[in-house]
Design a protein around this motif. Structure first.
Motif, short mmCIF file in Angstrom:
data_model
loop_
_atom_site.label_atom_id
_atom_site.label_comp_id
_atom_site.label_asym_id
_atom_site.label_seq_id
_atom_site.Cartn_x
_atom_site.Cartn_y
_atom_site.Cartn_z
N GLY A 1 11.96 -6.33 -9.66
CA GLY A 1 13.39 -6.50 -9.86
C GLY A 1 13.72 -7.13 -11.19
N SER A 2 12.97 -6.77 -12.20
CA SER A 2 13.21 -7.28 -13.54
C SER A 2 13.01 -6.16 -14.54
N THR A 3 13.86 -6.13 -15.57
CA THR A 3 13.68 -5.14 -16.63
C THR A 3 12.98 -5.76 -17.84
N ARG A 4 12.73 -7.06 -17.80
CA ARG A 4 12.20 -7.79 -18.94
C ARG A 4 10.80 -7.27 -19.32
N GLU A 5 10.59 -7.14 -20.63
CA GLU A 5 9.32 -6.57 -21.08
C GLU A 5 8.11 -7.38 -20.58
N GLY A 6 8.18 -8.70 -20.73
CA GLY A 6 7.03 -9.53 -20.33
C GLY A 6 7.12 -10.03 -18.90
N SER A 7 7.88 -9.35 -18.08
CA SER A 7 8.18 -9.79 -16.71
C SER A 7 6.94 -10.18 -15.90
N TYR A 8 6.99 -11.39 -15.33
CA TYR A 8 5.89 -11.83 -14.44
C TYR A 8 5.89 -10.99 -13.17
N ASN A 9 7.06 -10.56 -12.75
CA ASN A 9 7.13 -9.77 -11.51
C ASN A 9 6.54 -8.37 -11.69
N LYS A 10 6.69 -7.80 -12.90
CA LYS A 10 6.03 -6.52 -13.15
C LYS A 10 4.52 -6.70 -13.09
N ALA B 1 6.88 -12.30 -5.06
CA ALA B 1 7.84 -12.82 -6.04
C ALA B 1 7.10 -13.68 -7.04
N ALA B 2 7.68 -13.82 -8.22
CA ALA B 2 7.10 -14.71 -9.23
C ALA B 2 8.21 -15.42 -9.98
N SER B 3 7.98 -16.70 -10.23
CA SER B 3 8.96 -17.48 -10.99
C SER B 3 8.25 -18.64 -11.69
N PRO B 4 8.77 -19.05 -12.83
CA PRO B 4 8.20 -20.25 -13.46
C PRO B 4 8.45 -21.50 -12.60
N GLY B 5 9.41 -21.46 -11.72
CA GLY B 5 9.70 -22.61 -10.84
C GLY B 5 8.61 -22.80 -9.80
N VAL B 6 8.63 -23.98 -9.15
CA VAL B 6 7.55 -24.27 -8.21
C VAL B 6 7.65 -23.45 -6.92
N GLY C 1 8.45 -20.37 -6.70
CA GLY C 1 7.96 -19.01 -6.96
C GLY C 1 8.92 -17.89 -6.58
N GLY C 2 10.18 -18.23 -6.32
CA GLY C 2 11.14 -17.17 -5.94
C GLY C 2 11.20 -16.93 -4.45
N LEU C 3 10.67 -17.86 -3.69
CA LEU C 3 10.60 -17.72 -2.23
C LEU C 3 11.97 -17.51 -1.58
N ARG C 4 12.99 -18.20 -2.10
CA ARG C 4 14.32 -18.08 -1.47
C ARG C 4 14.90 -16.68 -1.67
N GLY C 5 14.58 -16.06 -2.78
CA GLY C 5 15.04 -14.69 -3.01
C GLY C 5 14.42 -13.72 -2.01
N SER D 1 10.12 -9.45 -6.61
CA SER D 1 11.50 -9.78 -6.97
C SER D 1 11.61 -11.14 -7.64
N PRO D 2 12.22 -11.19 -8.81
CA PRO D 2 12.56 -12.49 -9.36
C PRO D 2 13.66 -13.12 -8.52
N GLU D 3 13.81 -14.41 -8.64
CA GLU D 3 14.89 -15.10 -7.92
C GLU D 3 15.93 -15.54 -8.96
N ASN D 4 17.16 -15.11 -8.77
CA ASN D 4 18.24 -15.55 -9.64
C ASN D 4 19.25 -16.32 -8.82
N ASN D 5 19.44 -17.58 -9.19
CA ASN D 5 20.36 -18.44 -8.43
C ASN D 5 20.11 -18.33 -6.92
N SER D 6 18.87 -18.49 -6.58
CA SER D 6 18.40 -18.56 -5.17
C SER D 6 18.49 -17.25 -4.40
N SER D 7 18.66 -16.14 -5.10
CA SER D 7 18.74 -14.86 -4.37
C SER D 7 18.04 -13.76 -5.17
C1 LIG Z 1 20.56 -16.10 -14.19
C2 LIG Z 1 19.22 -16.66 -13.82
C3 LIG Z 1 19.09 -17.38 -12.66
C4 LIG Z 1 17.83 -17.87 -12.29
N1 LIG Z 1 17.70 -18.53 -11.10
C5 LIG Z 1 16.47 -18.89 -10.67
C6 LIG Z 1 16.30 -19.44 -9.37
O1 LIG Z 1 17.23 -19.61 -8.59
N2 LIG Z 1 15.05 -19.75 -8.98
C7 LIG Z 1 13.95 -19.56 -9.79
O2 LIG Z 1 12.84 -19.86 -9.36
N3 LIG Z 1 14.09 -19.04 -11.03
C8 LIG Z 1 15.31 -18.70 -11.49
N4 LIG Z 1 15.46 -18.13 -12.72
C9 LIG Z 1 14.28 -17.99 -13.59
C10 LIG Z 1 13.58 -16.66 -13.33
O3 LIG Z 1 12.80 -16.79 -12.18
C11 LIG Z 1 12.69 -16.34 -14.54
O4 LIG Z 1 13.50 -16.02 -15.65
C12 LIG Z 1 11.69 -15.23 -14.23
O5 LIG Z 1 10.69 -15.25 -15.22
C13 LIG Z 1 12.37 -13.86 -14.17
O6 LIG Z 1 11.47 -12.91 -13.70
P1 LIG Z 1 10.60 -11.98 -14.68
O7 LIG Z 1 9.57 -12.86 -15.36
O8 LIG Z 1 9.95 -11.00 -13.76
O9 LIG Z 1 11.52 -11.33 -15.68
C14 LIG Z 1 16.71 -17.66 -13.12
C15 LIG Z 1 16.87 -16.93 -14.32
C16 LIG Z 1 18.10 -16.43 -14.65
C17 LIG Z 1 18.24 -15.62 -15.92
#
Ligand SMILES: Cc1cc2nc3c(=O)[nH]c(=O)nc-3n(C[C@H](O)[C@H](O)[C@H](O)COP(=O)(O)O)c2cc1C
Length: 193
Positions: free
Chosen positions: A12-21, A122-127, A129-133, A82-88
């Motif tokens: 769920g990321s279009t980012r070139e270096g996406s951790y989720n990809k 899921a993958a996230s830099p946060g601890v 890891g995107g679990l809530r999403g 799936s990345p997590e954005n704002n907990s979803s």
């Molecule tokens: C708008 C926005 C909201 C985000 N919200 C969260 C979040 O709620 N929890 C989280 O762990 N990371 C959050 N992040 C950080 C993303 O997890 C991080 O950018 C991640 O690397 C995106 O996935 P990707 O590496 O596959 O592109 C957020 C990033 C953005 C841009």
């Protein structure tokens, strides 16, 4: 002869270096080892516009939506990271699901989703890891009749987790993610075989 399960893997990321990809490709490897045929789809390549019913009334489906729907129909299951954005779930992923969920003449409702089997990571830099999403993604997919496997994995501190070649540094995490791919492949082998 048993049918080979076909799985569509995407993030769920279009980012070139996406951790989720990177992560979904590891799950895909697990599925291949377990005997599935896996197609990796980069949602960036679809160039999907934001879903808009006025646009839909004009064009029915954008080109990328047609490609996405054909790919989904052509595969028995999904691997999604799936990345997590704002907990979803990310807007990118929800937008793709929304386009793919739209009815088309001659197709049964939700033809891209009904009866498909999905494995989630899921993958996230946060601890967390995107679990809530993943909680939300599981609910969304379940509501459109996808069978979502119970096992899932959220990779925290994703910015520190990968080697240069895209592999995971932690062997236990790698085994878990590959195991989710394998679980989708094995479940599908029982269903479609
Ligand atoms: C708008 C926005 C909201 C985000 N919200 C969260 C979040 O709620 N929890 C989280 O762990 N990371 C959050 N992040 C950080 C993303 O997890 C991080 O950018 C991640 O690397 C995106 O996935 P990707 O590496 O596959 O592109 C957020 C990033 C953005 C841009």
């Amino acid at each position: 002869m048993a049918l080979v399960p076909k799985i569509l893997a995407f993030a769920g990321s279009t980012r070139e270096g996406s951790y989720n990809k990177k992560l979904v490709k590891i799950a895909a490897q697990g599925a291949r080892t377990a005997g599935a045929e896996v197609t990796f789809l980069d949602l960036r390549d679809l160039n999907l516009p934001l879903f808009d019913e006025d646009l839909e009334a004009k064009i029915v489906l954008p080109e990328g939506g047609k490609i996405l729907k054909n790919l989904m129909r052509d595969h028995h299951g999904f691997l999604i990271s799936s990345p997590e954005n704002n907990s979803s779930v990310s807007a990118v992923l929800k937008n793709a699901i929304d386009w793919a969920s739209r009815p088309e003449p001659g197709q049964p409702p939700l033809s891209c989703f009904v009866g498909k089997v999905a494995g989630l990571v899921a993958a996230s830099p946060g601890v967390l890891g995107g679990l809530r999403g993943l909680v939300h993604l599981r609910m969304i997919l379940g509501n459109i009749s996808v069978i979502v496997l119970p096992q899932q994995f959220a990779l925290g501190k994703a910015h520190e987790a990968f080697n240069e070649d895209g592999s995971l540094k932690d062997a236990k995490a790698r085994d878990t993610v590959e195991g989710i791919g394998a679980a989708v492949a094995k479940t599908l082998a029982k269903l479609v075989g």
